[in-house]
Motif scaffolding. Structure first.
Motif, PDB file in Angstrom:
ATOM      1  N   GLU A 229       0.773  -1.106  -0.087  1.00 18.92           N
ATOM      2  CA  GLU A 229       0.133   0.084  -0.216  1.00 18.92           C
ATOM      3  C   GLU A 229       1.088   1.159  -0.117  1.00 18.92           C
TER       4      GLU A 229
ATOM      5  N   TYR B 284       0.651   5.441   0.791  1.00 18.49           N
ATOM      6  CA  TYR B 284       0.222   6.703   1.106  1.00 18.49           C
ATOM      7  C   TYR B 284       0.941   8.009   0.866  1.00 18.49           C
TER       8      TYR B 284
ATOM      9  N   LEU C 246      -3.949   4.560  13.210  1.00 20.66           N
ATOM     10  CA  LEU C 246      -4.038   3.389  13.567  1.00 20.66           C
ATOM     11  C   LEU C 246      -3.307   3.185  14.954  1.00 20.66           C
TER      12      LEU C 246
ATOM     13  N   GLU D 175       3.100  -5.482  12.599  1.00 22.21           N
ATOM     14  CA  GLU D 175       1.703  -5.872  12.490  1.00 22.21           C
ATOM     15  C   GLU D 175       1.101  -5.903  11.022  1.00 22.21           C
ATOM     16  N   LEU D 176       1.724  -5.351  10.321  1.00 21.86           N
ATOM     17  CA  LEU D 176       1.063  -5.000   8.834  1.00 21.86           C
ATOM     18  C   LEU D 176       2.044  -5.212   7.742  1.00 21.86           C
ATOM     19  N   ASP D 177       1.647  -5.446   6.475  1.00 18.19           N
ATOM     20  CA  ASP D 177       2.639  -5.380   5.421  1.00 18.19           C
ATOM     21  C   ASP D 177       3.126  -3.996   5.400  1.00 18.19           C
TER      22      ASP D 177
ATOM     23  N   TYR E 299      -6.197  -8.640   9.454  1.00 18.87           N
ATOM     24  CA  TYR E 299      -6.124  -7.604   8.851  1.00 18.87           C
ATOM     25  C   TYR E 299      -4.748  -7.043   8.525  1.00 18.87           C
ATOM     26  N   ARG E 300      -4.147  -7.307   7.486  1.00 18.04           N
ATOM     27  CA  ARG E 300      -2.697  -7.107   7.214  1.00 18.04           C
ATOM     28  C   ARG E 300      -2.355  -5.712   6.731  1.00 18.04           C
ATOM     29  N   THR E 301      -3.457  -5.125   6.090  1.00 13.73           N
ATOM     30  CA  THR E 301      -2.841  -3.841   5.719  1.00 13.73           C
ATOM     31  C   THR E 301      -3.510  -2.691   6.429  1.00 13.73           C
ATOM     32  N   ALA E 302      -2.975  -1.628   6.223  1.00 15.46           N
ATOM     33  CA  ALA E 302      -3.657  -0.104   6.821  1.00 15.46           C
ATOM     34  C   ALA E 302      -5.018  -0.120   6.485  1.00 15.46           C
TER      35      ALA E 302
ATOM     36  N   ARG F 295      -7.427  -2.250   8.046  1.00 17.62           N
ATOM     37  CA  ARG F 295      -7.547  -1.601   9.605  1.00 17.62           C
ATOM     38  C   ARG F 295      -8.385  -0.547   9.753  1.00 17.62           C
TER      39      ARG F 295
END
Ligand SMILES: Cc1cc2nc3c(=O)[nH]c(=O)nc-3n(C[C@H](O)[C@H](O)[C@H](O)COP(=O)(O)OP(=O)(O)OC[C@H]3O[C@@H](n4cnc5c(N)ncnc54)[C@H](O)[C@@H]3O)c2cc1C
Ligand code: SF4
Lengths: 556, 293
Positions: free
Chosen positions: A8, A10, A137, A159-161, B200-203, B206
């Motif tokens: 992703e 941003y 978040l 926690e996230l990609d 939930y692995r992507t912002a 989330r």
């Protein structure tokens, strides 16, 4: 949101939602920049500690209420209407009113508790950034920088990609893992840091008003220096909140380690001093014990706090100004955050978003922020006075008959004015002389005896730790060298450890192997409050716990 | 994506909530009814699909009017766009088969075929684990929504809307438990395992999660149970009373054994805190164990 190489993307990612991150995010959102904010706490503020007084400086291009208009009504405690410094020698105290130093260049200043303040800011930040397609978040820990062909292009998290961005704002506070990853800051020299320790004490608002002689909507700030901290360089503070007091200490980390002082004991020295009896009464109820490192901008503020798409703001960049006894970190974090955002917007307008770092550096200089953080006068005068032979001579002179005569000659009026001079405070050298020797002499020569009976019995360290219970997850600190020589300093300097305590994080032990005895250090991260001290004073591999794990302050 | 989740109210078996009479029979009147915990996992699976792919999540139950609160609980604690309850006297005292028949007919009555139907693994009171699979079977019997693949014991899943498939990991318990990955065409019927975990692995996921959680909580706060829960009785569903409720239940309950009380080998002695001597005895008795032995 667009996806590049499956990750992703941003426009801007802001790491940390303290005052620096909140300000950056709000200013970015005000300019329609798609902004994602990542905060590792269960709630913004759950990790944060300050004294703390938030200042709105007249000379500053941004104050926190510029960016968050209801800030003072919603997120602060009491405004500071009176300010004193107390010079202490035993039970002799000479008190000066330093309101003019305090009010110098300041539109207003309010006491805050960080859990309440930061979580309020975070709600606003989420609303504002959500409009841009981003948002905030919590419980996400950024654990490194994402690089492509050696260039920073985003962040990685536990926690996230991974997430890509055109701008990465590291507002992750003191012990910034991002600043370290970029090689912009190191955690080597205790000389560049202070350690702050604080107790929040419950008190009925009526009692506060009566004991301090104030009314609703008024507040006090008291500072303490002299001989009550066993010769460690630094001082104490007491601020009035809505229905509690914040009482704490801030010491130079190098001095704390040289004296092998126990931070919680120094705090107790303050809490049990007769001077505090009038305010603490005999119903002492400690709500929370907390601690955190504080950078000393005079030495640590990075003159060029950026690299590729990364900019550092606030404590992460060392932008924490100790103006003598007055500590200004939150306001500078706000200013820097907003300037970084402004720089990105300007750079984008020029079709060169990656030039934001250079523009940010320029703005910090042009707006006078760098001069406050690393004053030229300190670089010449203050530094000179710190040179060892000179500092010893000045200390001896101050303590001599001549020095004492000088103090008497000047008298309280002139001394009060000297203490109230921002210029004087900016050049104050980091030696014993201004922190310990002079205040002690002033108290001895001009002070009055305080003979009140202080009945406060501060909680033992294990009770203080016991009240901070949380799930720390996997150990986030590893001892690289467990010899006492390399890491033993942490046994005393860690605010939740102590020599012969048996609990806490750091313990020293003597281990017999093959007839010889080794002096070693062991570490248990369970009670760790993530203050950062052992990252500097011990040989460790130091990280923050993952998102949502570790200490959770209710007051902060 | 239209997802339907099946749920049932069960006695709240948590300590301090549940109450038994002297003979060890559950006192229903004194024990609050809550959403079956396994069904929350089913709802979480549906919610994950909503977060990732959008659509509608409908939460459904068959039971007494009081189950409206169970539906509200699901809406508040996890997520739901709309709530359905199949309820009247004729449906009462149904076994799993009659329940399955009622629910299957209710789902057909929605008018829009769901892409996914999710049920939780067995209820905390009945413990049969039949209702989910039997509901899928009833579709075949009714021949309206026939031929849906059934995937049970699901611990993780995701749908691929473009391909029209669902991929799932299932926990296959045996001498050696293993995790099997399966893929099936949509529409499908999924039964989640108690070990189901959403991820939930992507912002952006989330952030959507956060938005939707806020929305569903606000919906639950404003809910009017009379207005906002769609209630259908057997007539609405065109169901023959002989095939539902007690009459439609082939199961015969021969009796209910009370839950035996745990045998107590030790005798308790009550000591008032004010009784100094008694307290000393207590101290003396526990001191030897203070070392953690
Ligand atoms: C005892 C004490 C007294 C003080 N008194 C004052 C005072 O009176 N006035 C004043 O102005 N300042 C005071 N300060 C200093 C002030 O607290 C700091 O300068 C200020 O908080 C810096 O703001 P910041 O936004 O840069 O960082 P912080 O406020 O530290 O915020 C950093 C945020 O980033 C988050 N974070 C960190 N790492 C990660 C990661 N890897 N991933 C995601 N999130 C992360 C943290 O959880 C935190 O929310 C005091 C400090 C102490 C310790
Ligand atoms: S273990 Fe290190 S980081 Fe944790 S509280 Fe002690 S000194 Fe601070």
């Amino acid at each position: 949101m667009t996806e590049t190489d499956d990750y992703e993307h941003y426009e801007a990612v802001v790491v940390g939602c303290g005052p620096g991150g909140a300000a950056a995010a709000a200013a970015l959102a005000n300019n329609d920049v798609e902004t994602l904010v990542l905060e590792r706490g269960v709630d913004a503020g759950s990790k944060n500690v300050s004294g703390g007084l938030v200042y709105a400086e007249e000379s500053s291009p941004y104050t926190i209420d510029d960016l968050f208009p209801d800030f003072r009504e919603e997120a602060t405690e009491r405004p500071t209407t009176e300010n004193y410094i107390h010079n202490v020698a035993g039970d002799q105290v000479a008190s000066f009113d330093i309101s003019s130093l305090h009010h110098h260049d300041s539109e207003w200043s309010d006491a805050v508790l960080r859990r309440k303040m930061d979580s309020w800011l975070a709600e606003r930040v989420h609303e504002m950034t959500r409009e841009t397609g981003g948002g905030l978040l919590t419980e996400v820990r950024v654990n490194g920088l994402l690089r492509e062909n050696g260039e920073i292009v985003g962040v990685t998290t536990s926690e996230l990609d991974p997430i890509k961005a055109d701008l990465v704002v590291a507002a992750d506070g003191v012990n910034s893992e991002l600043a370290r990853d970029a090689g912009l800051m190191d955690w080597e020299d205790p000389d560049e840091w202070f350690q702050g320790v604080k107790a929040v004490v419950e008190m009925d608002p009526e009692d506060i008003n009566e004991r301090f002689g104030i009314e609703e909507g008024e507040g006090h700030a008291h500072l303490f220096s002299g001989d009550l901290f066993d010769g460690v360089r630094g001082g104490g503070f007491l601020y009035t909140n809505e229905d509690s007091l914040s009482i704490g200490t801030v010491f130079h980390l190098d001095s704390l380690t040289e004296e092998e002082a126990e931070p919680h004991e120094l705090l107790d020295n303050l809490l049990t001093h007769p001077l505090l009896a009038q305010w603490l009464g005999d119903d002492y109820e400690e709500l929370e014990y907390s601690a955190k490192l504080v950078p000393d901008s005079k030495k640590a503020a990075h003159p060029s706090p950026h690299q590729d798409r990364l900019v550092l703001v606030g404590d992460a960049a060392g932008q924490m100004q100790a103006q003598g006894p007055i500590i200004k970190g939150m306001n500078h974090a706000v200013t820097a955050g907003a300037l970084a955002a402004e720089a990105f917007v300007d750079a984008k307008a020029r079709n060169d978003p990656h030039a934001a770092g250079d523009l940010y550096e320029q703005k910090l200089r042009d707006e006078g922020v760098m001069e406050k953080l690393r004053p030229r006068s300190y670089r010449t005068l203050g530094k000179l006075a710190e040179a060892d032979p000179i500092s010893k001579v000045t200390d001896a002179v101050a303590d001599s008959a001549i020095g004492r005569a000088g103090v008497n000659l000047l008298g309280p009026g002139i001394l009060e004015r000297l203490f109230s001079s921002p210029r004087m405070m900016a050049v104050m050298p980091d030696t014993r002389t201004p922190y310990v020797t002079i205040p002690t002499i002033i108290a001895e020569e001009l002070g009055e005896r305080v003979d009140a009976d202080n009945t406060v019995e501060p909680p033992e360290l294990d009770d203080r730790i016991g009240d901070l219970t949380y799930d720390v997850g996997d150990p986030h600190i590893e001892l690289v060298d467990n010899s006492f020589e390399a890491s033993g300093t942490a046994v005393t300097a860690c605010p939740v450890s102590a020599k012969d305590f048996g609990g806490g994080c750091y313990r020293d032990e003597h281990v017999k192997t093959n007839g010889s005895e080794e002096h070693l250090v062991s570490l248990d991260t369970q009670p760790c409050v993530e203050c950062g001290t052992c990252a500097v004073v011990a040989d460790t591999h130091w990280e923050h716990p993952d998102g949502g794990k570790g200490v959770e302050y209710k007051q902060g | 994506m239209r997802t339907v989740v099946l749920t049932k109210g069960v006695p709240d078996f948590r300590e301090g909530q549940v109450s038994f009479d002297e003979d060890g029979h559950l006192e229903r009147g004194k024990t609050p009814t809550v959403m079956n915990p396994n069904d929350k996992q089913a709802l979480r699976a549906a919610f994950q699909t909503k977060v990732r792919h959008g659509g509608t999540v409908s939460l459904m139950s068959m039971g007494p009017p009081g189950y409206k609160e169970v539906l509200e609980e699901g809406m508040r604690d996890v997520y739901a766009d709309d709530l359905y309850l199949f309820s009247d006297r004729e449906m009462g005292a149904a076994d799993t088969w009659a329940t399955a028949m009622t629910i299957a007919t209710g789902i057909e009555h929605l008018g829009e075929e769901p892409d996914l139907i999710v049920a939780g693994f067995k209820t905390a009171d009945g413990e049969t684990g039949h209702t989910g699979p039997q509901t899928n079977w009833c579709f075949d019997i009714n021949e309206n929504l026939a031929d849906r693949p059934l995937i049970t014991h699901v611990i993780a899943m995701d749908v691929d809307e473009e391909a029209g498939t669902v991929r799932a990991k299932r926990l296959v318990e045996g001498d050696v438990s293993e995790i099997e990955t399966v893929e099936a065409d949509l529409p499908a019927f999924v039964v989640t395992d108690g070990e189901f975990e959403s991820s939930y692995r992507t912002a952006s996921q989330r952030l959507t999660y956060k938005d939707l959680r806020e929305e569903t909580q606000a919906r639950a706060d404003d809910i009017d149970l009379e207005e906002d829960v769609t209630v259908w009785n057997h007539e609405d569903l065109n169901l023959d009373p002989d095939f539902i409720g007690l009459d439609g239940s082939p199961t015969i309950v021969s009796g209910v054994d009370p839950i035996p009380k745990a045998p107590s080998e030790r005798e308790a002695q009550v000591v008032e805190p004010g009784d100094e001597e008694g307290m000393n005895d207590v101290l003396e008795a526990v001191t030897p164990y203070a070392g953690g032995d």
